[in-house]
Design a protein around this motif. Structure first.
Motif, PDB file in Angstrom:
ATOM      1  N   ALA A 185       0.851  -1.194   0.000  1.00  0.00           N
ATOM      2  CA  ALA A 185       0.000   0.000   0.000  1.00  0.00           C
ATOM      3  C   ALA A 185       0.886   1.242   0.000  1.00  0.00           C
ATOM      4  O   ALA A 185       2.084   1.168   0.298  1.00  0.00           O
ATOM      5  CB  ALA A 185      -0.890  -0.008   1.242  1.00  0.00           C
ATOM      6  N   THR A 186       0.293   2.370  -0.316  1.00  0.00           N
ATOM      7  CA  THR A 186       1.018   3.641  -0.253  1.00  0.00           C
ATOM      8  C   THR A 186       0.312   4.550   0.758  1.00  0.00           C
ATOM      9  O   THR A 186      -0.524   4.090   1.520  1.00  0.00           O
ATOM     10  CB  THR A 186       1.057   4.315  -1.641  1.00  0.00           C
ATOM     11  OG1 THR A 186      -0.295   4.516  -2.051  1.00  0.00           O
ATOM     12  CG2 THR A 186       1.780   3.463  -2.654  1.00  0.00           C
ATOM     13  N   GLY A 187       0.664   5.827   0.775  1.00  0.00           N
ATOM     14  CA  GLY A 187       0.011   6.780   1.689  1.00  0.00           C
ATOM     15  C   GLY A 187       0.950   7.233   2.796  1.00  0.00           C
ATOM     16  O   GLY A 187       2.039   6.661   2.987  1.00  0.00           O
TER      17      GLY A 187
ATOM     18  N   LEU B  69      -1.513  -2.009  -4.434  1.00  0.00           N
ATOM     19  CA  LEU B  69      -2.972  -2.004  -4.468  1.00  0.00           C
ATOM     20  C   LEU B  69      -3.558  -1.152  -5.582  1.00  0.00           C
ATOM     21  O   LEU B  69      -4.609  -1.464  -6.128  1.00  0.00           O
ATOM     22  CB  LEU B  69      -3.513  -1.443  -3.145  1.00  0.00           C
ATOM     23  CG  LEU B  69      -3.495  -2.359  -1.936  1.00  0.00           C
ATOM     24  CD1 LEU B  69      -3.756  -1.546  -0.676  1.00  0.00           C
ATOM     25  CD2 LEU B  69      -4.546  -3.438  -2.089  1.00  0.00           C
ATOM     26  N   ASP B  70      -2.880  -0.038  -5.890  1.00  0.00           N
ATOM     27  CA  ASP B  70      -3.578   0.923  -6.752  1.00  0.00           C
ATOM     28  C   ASP B  70      -2.629   1.867  -7.493  1.00  0.00           C
ATOM     29  O   ASP B  70      -1.444   1.974  -7.163  1.00  0.00           O
ATOM     30  CB  ASP B  70      -4.601   1.745  -5.928  1.00  0.00           C
ATOM     31  CG  ASP B  70      -4.114   2.049  -4.514  1.00  0.00           C
ATOM     32  OD1 ASP B  70      -2.886   2.104  -4.306  1.00  0.00           O
ATOM     33  OD2 ASP B  70      -4.955   2.235  -3.619  1.00  0.00           O
TER      34      ASP B  70
ATOM     35  N   TYR C   4       1.930   6.301  -7.914  1.00  0.00           N
ATOM     36  CA  TYR C   4       2.306   5.399  -6.821  1.00  0.00           C
ATOM     37  C   TYR C   4       3.561   4.605  -7.150  1.00  0.00           C
ATOM     38  O   TYR C   4       4.262   4.143  -6.254  1.00  0.00           O
ATOM     39  CB  TYR C   4       1.123   4.500  -6.451  1.00  0.00           C
ATOM     40  CG  TYR C   4       0.102   5.232  -5.595  1.00  0.00           C
ATOM     41  CD1 TYR C   4       0.451   6.362  -4.859  1.00  0.00           C
ATOM     42  CD2 TYR C   4      -1.210   4.794  -5.509  1.00  0.00           C
ATOM     43  CE1 TYR C   4      -0.466   7.045  -4.073  1.00  0.00           C
ATOM     44  CE2 TYR C   4      -2.143   5.467  -4.719  1.00  0.00           C
ATOM     45  CZ  TYR C   4      -1.757   6.592  -4.001  1.00  0.00           C
ATOM     46  OH  TYR C   4      -2.678   7.254  -3.221  1.00  0.00           O
TER      47      TYR C   4
ATOM     48  N   GLY D 197      -3.643   0.309   4.345  1.00  0.00           N
ATOM     49  CA  GLY D 197      -3.887   1.491   5.169  1.00  0.00           C
ATOM     50  C   GLY D 197      -5.403   1.709   5.205  1.00  0.00           C
ATOM     51  O   GLY D 197      -6.151   0.984   4.540  1.00  0.00           O
ATOM     52  N   LEU D 198      -5.835   2.689   5.954  1.00  0.00           N
ATOM     53  CA  LEU D 198      -7.276   2.976   6.057  1.00  0.00           C
ATOM     54  C   LEU D 198      -7.516   4.438   5.678  1.00  0.00           C
ATOM     55  O   LEU D 198      -6.957   5.349   6.299  1.00  0.00           O
ATOM     56  CB  LEU D 198      -7.737   2.711   7.499  1.00  0.00           C
ATOM     57  CG  LEU D 198      -9.213   2.996   7.811  1.00  0.00           C
ATOM     58  CD1 LEU D 198     -10.134   2.058   7.031  1.00  0.00           C
ATOM     59  CD2 LEU D 198      -9.478   2.844   9.317  1.00  0.00           C
ATOM     60  N   GLY D 199      -8.349   4.640   4.666  1.00  0.00           N
ATOM     61  CA  GLY D 199      -8.656   6.014   4.242  1.00  0.00           C
ATOM     62  C   GLY D 199      -9.640   6.673   5.206  1.00  0.00           C
ATOM     63  O   GLY D 199     -10.318   5.989   5.972  1.00  0.00           O
TER      64      GLY D 199
ATOM     65  N   HIS E 140     -11.951   3.483   3.097  1.00  0.00           N
ATOM     66  CA  HIS E 140     -11.570   2.633   1.964  1.00  0.00           C
ATOM     67  C   HIS E 140     -10.306   1.843   2.275  1.00  0.00           C
ATOM     68  O   HIS E 140      -9.482   2.249   3.093  1.00  0.00           O
ATOM     69  CB  HIS E 140     -11.405   3.448   0.661  1.00  0.00           C
ATOM     70  CG  HIS E 140     -10.242   4.385   0.638  1.00  0.00           C
ATOM     71  ND1 HIS E 140     -10.202   5.508  -0.167  1.00  0.00           N
ATOM     72  CD2 HIS E 140      -9.054   4.377   1.297  1.00  0.00           C
ATOM     73  CE1 HIS E 140      -9.055   6.127  -0.009  1.00  0.00           C
ATOM     74  NE2 HIS E 140      -8.342   5.466   0.874  1.00  0.00           N
TER      75      HIS E 140
ATOM     76  N   GLY F 166      -7.274   0.117  -0.261  1.00  0.00           N
ATOM     77  CA  GLY F 166      -6.948   0.404  -1.649  1.00  0.00           C
ATOM     78  C   GLY F 166      -7.728   1.660  -1.999  1.00  0.00           C
ATOM     79  O   GLY F 166      -7.886   2.566  -1.172  1.00  0.00           O
TER      80      GLY F 166
ATOM     81  N   GLN G  20      -7.883  14.227   0.750  1.00  0.00           N
ATOM     82  CA  GLN G  20      -6.853  13.551   1.567  1.00  0.00           C
ATOM     83  C   GLN G  20      -5.509  13.510   0.835  1.00  0.00           C
ATOM     84  O   GLN G  20      -4.457  13.603   1.443  1.00  0.00           O
ATOM     85  CB  GLN G  20      -7.342  12.124   1.880  1.00  0.00           C
ATOM     86  CG  GLN G  20      -6.432  11.315   2.802  1.00  0.00           C
ATOM     87  CD  GLN G  20      -6.842   9.838   2.856  1.00  0.00           C
ATOM     88  OE1 GLN G  20      -8.012   9.499   2.990  1.00  0.00           O
ATOM     89  NE2 GLN G  20      -5.877   8.960   2.740  1.00  0.00           N
TER      90      GLN G  20
ATOM     91  N   TYR H 154      -0.168  15.781  -2.148  1.00  0.00           N
ATOM     92  CA  TYR H 154       0.842  15.190  -3.044  1.00  0.00           C
ATOM     93  C   TYR H 154       0.772  15.767  -4.461  1.00  0.00           C
ATOM     94  O   TYR H 154       1.594  15.459  -5.312  1.00  0.00           O
ATOM     95  CB  TYR H 154       0.663  13.666  -3.127  1.00  0.00           C
ATOM     96  CG  TYR H 154       0.677  13.005  -1.765  1.00  0.00           C
ATOM     97  CD1 TYR H 154       1.854  12.950  -1.010  1.00  0.00           C
ATOM     98  CD2 TYR H 154      -0.480  12.458  -1.215  1.00  0.00           C
ATOM     99  CE1 TYR H 154       1.866  12.361   0.249  1.00  0.00           C
ATOM    100  CE2 TYR H 154      -0.476  11.863   0.043  1.00  0.00           C
ATOM    101  CZ  TYR H 154       0.696  11.822   0.763  1.00  0.00           C
ATOM    102  OH  TYR H 154       0.709  11.250   2.012  1.00  0.00           O
TER     103      TYR H 154
ATOM    104  N   LYS I  74      -8.148   9.044  12.537  1.00  0.00           N
ATOM    105  CA  LYS I  74      -8.695   7.775  12.027  1.00  0.00           C
ATOM    106  C   LYS I  74      -9.530   7.041  13.080  1.00  0.00           C
ATOM    107  O   LYS I  74     -10.048   5.947  12.807  1.00  0.00           O
ATOM    108  CB  LYS I  74      -7.555   6.858  11.556  1.00  0.00           C
ATOM    109  CG  LYS I  74      -6.664   7.426  10.457  1.00  0.00           C
ATOM    110  CD  LYS I  74      -7.262   7.214   9.083  1.00  0.00           C
ATOM    111  CE  LYS I  74      -6.447   7.857   7.984  1.00  0.00           C
ATOM    112  NZ  LYS I  74      -5.216   7.152   7.677  1.00  0.00           N
TER     113      LYS I  74
HETATM  114  C1  F6R Z   1      -3.046   3.648  -1.094  1.00  0.00           C
HETATM  115  C2  F6R Z   1      -4.098   2.994  -0.344  1.00  0.00           C
HETATM  116  C3  F6R Z   1      -5.031   3.802   0.518  1.00  0.00           C
HETATM  117  C4  F6R Z   1      -4.312   4.381   1.730  1.00  0.00           C
HETATM  118  C5  F6R Z   1      -5.292   5.103   2.673  1.00  0.00           C
HETATM  119  C6  F6R Z   1      -4.606   5.720   3.880  1.00  0.00           C
HETATM  120  O1  F6R Z   1      -2.269   2.697  -1.773  1.00  0.00           O
HETATM  121  O2  F6R Z   1      -4.213   1.816  -0.418  1.00  0.00           O
HETATM  122  O3  F6R Z   1      -6.080   2.969   0.906  1.00  0.00           O
HETATM  123  O4  F6R Z   1      -3.681   3.343   2.441  1.00  0.00           O
HETATM  124  O5  F6R Z   1      -5.958   6.093   1.955  1.00  0.00           O
HETATM  125  O6  F6R Z   1      -3.770   6.739   3.476  1.00  0.00           O
HETATM  126  P1  F6R Z   1      -2.930   7.612   4.527  1.00  0.00           P
HETATM  127  O7  F6R Z   1      -1.950   6.702   5.161  1.00  0.00           O
HETATM  128  O8  F6R Z   1      -2.263   8.659   3.692  1.00  0.00           O
HETATM  129  O9  F6R Z   1      -3.908   8.159   5.499  1.00  0.00           O
END
Ligand code: F6R
Length: 261
Positions: free
Chosen positions: A35-37, A66-67, A80, A132-134, A138, A140, A164, A168, A202
């Motif tokens: 994952a990224t973020g 993931l994306d 990404y 990670g958790l958006g 979400h 991904g 969010q 970037y 979160k």
């Molecule tokens: C990105 C991804 C997203 C992030 C999520 C949390 O590859 O999978 O689901 O993990 O949006 O992002 P942050 O860590 O920036 O809050």
């Protein structure tokens, strides 16, 4: 699902790092889902340092992200692929041909999604999926109403997600409107899943994801259906969880966690 609460962001990231490191050490042919973020930056910094210090060989490790944003080439600074190169791939010795992300600049996006699913299958599936958790729950880029059986496909991003990620791209207006994302169904097929969540912002969405009813409005709730999912959080993110005491007890008492306490 197991929820592990660590005292702060640093120790939560360290635990996630140790678990991934051990998984690679145990199975050098591991297929990792990445994952990224913002949350993952700390983790990748720790993981690359630990891998390099130990001299862990990554020659046979394969990774699937993931994306990816639709319309961006891999070399675009907001892609990404660029994120992964910067925070992880360039920091360790991993073979580029073993690192996979969907191509955001594919001419035929639908075909790219089908091909990505096939690649994951051909690799034998994901052994350990990092998540990670958006802010909207979400995983991904599986935005609200993503089918819990969904596969890799294109999704329109919500205004919340674009907000969010505005940092970037120098502002929300520049954030791509669509992305290719691995589906919820694909994520549920991973052998193990590890979701890392830190920070007070979160807390509400984490509680809904982990302790609320399963709903496609919050794709992270689908992880309740995953056979082996670890959710590693810091105190701040855990603030709204009802069963905190039980989760702490499990970590202190389950033999599985002995070496990480
Ligand atoms: C990105 C991804 C997203 C992030 C999520 C949390 O590859 O999978 O689901 O993990 O949006 O992002 P942050 O860590 O920036 O809050």
């Amino acid at each position: 699902m197991e929820v592990i609460i660590r005292p702060d962001k640093e120790s939560a990231c360290q635990l996630a790092c140790d678990l991934i490191f051990d998984a690679i050490a145990l199975d050098p042919k591991i297929v990792l889902g990445l994952a990224t973020g913002g949350t993952m930056e700390n983790l990748y910094a720790r993981l690359s340092k630990k891998i390099n210090l130990a001299g862990l060989n990554l020659d046979t490790v394969r990774t699937f992200n993931l994306d990816e944003y639709i319309g961006l080439s891999p070399t675009h600074s907001g892609s990404y692929r660029s994120y992964m190169e910067k925070h992880f791939f360039s920091q360790v010795s991993i073979k580029t041909q073993n690192t996979f992300l969907p191509r955001g600049d594919a001419l035929d996006v639908e075909q790219e999604c089908l091909d990505y699913e096939k690649l994951i299958k051909k690799a034998g599936g994901i052994d350990l999926q990092l998540l990670g958790l958006g802010q909207i729950g979400h995983i991904g880029f599986n935005e609200p109403l993503s089918s819990l059986a969904s596969r890799t496909r294109a999704k329109s991003l919500t205004p919340e997600t674009r907000k969010q990620n505005a940092q970037y791209f120098g502002g929300e207006a520049n954030v791509p409107k669509r992305a290719i994302t691995v589906g919820v169904g694909t994520i549920l097929e991973s052998t193990r899943a590890l979701m890392l969540v830190t920070g007070r912002s979160k807390a509400e969405i984490l509680a809904k994801s982990v302790e609320g009813p399963v709903t496609s409005l919050i794709s992270a709730t689908a992880l309740q259906l995953h056979p082996k999912c670890m959710v590693i959080v810091d105190e701040a993110a855990a603030a709204k969880l009802v069963n905190q005491e039980y989760y702490r007890w499990v970590f202190e008492n389950e033999p599985e966690w002995e070496r990480y306490r």
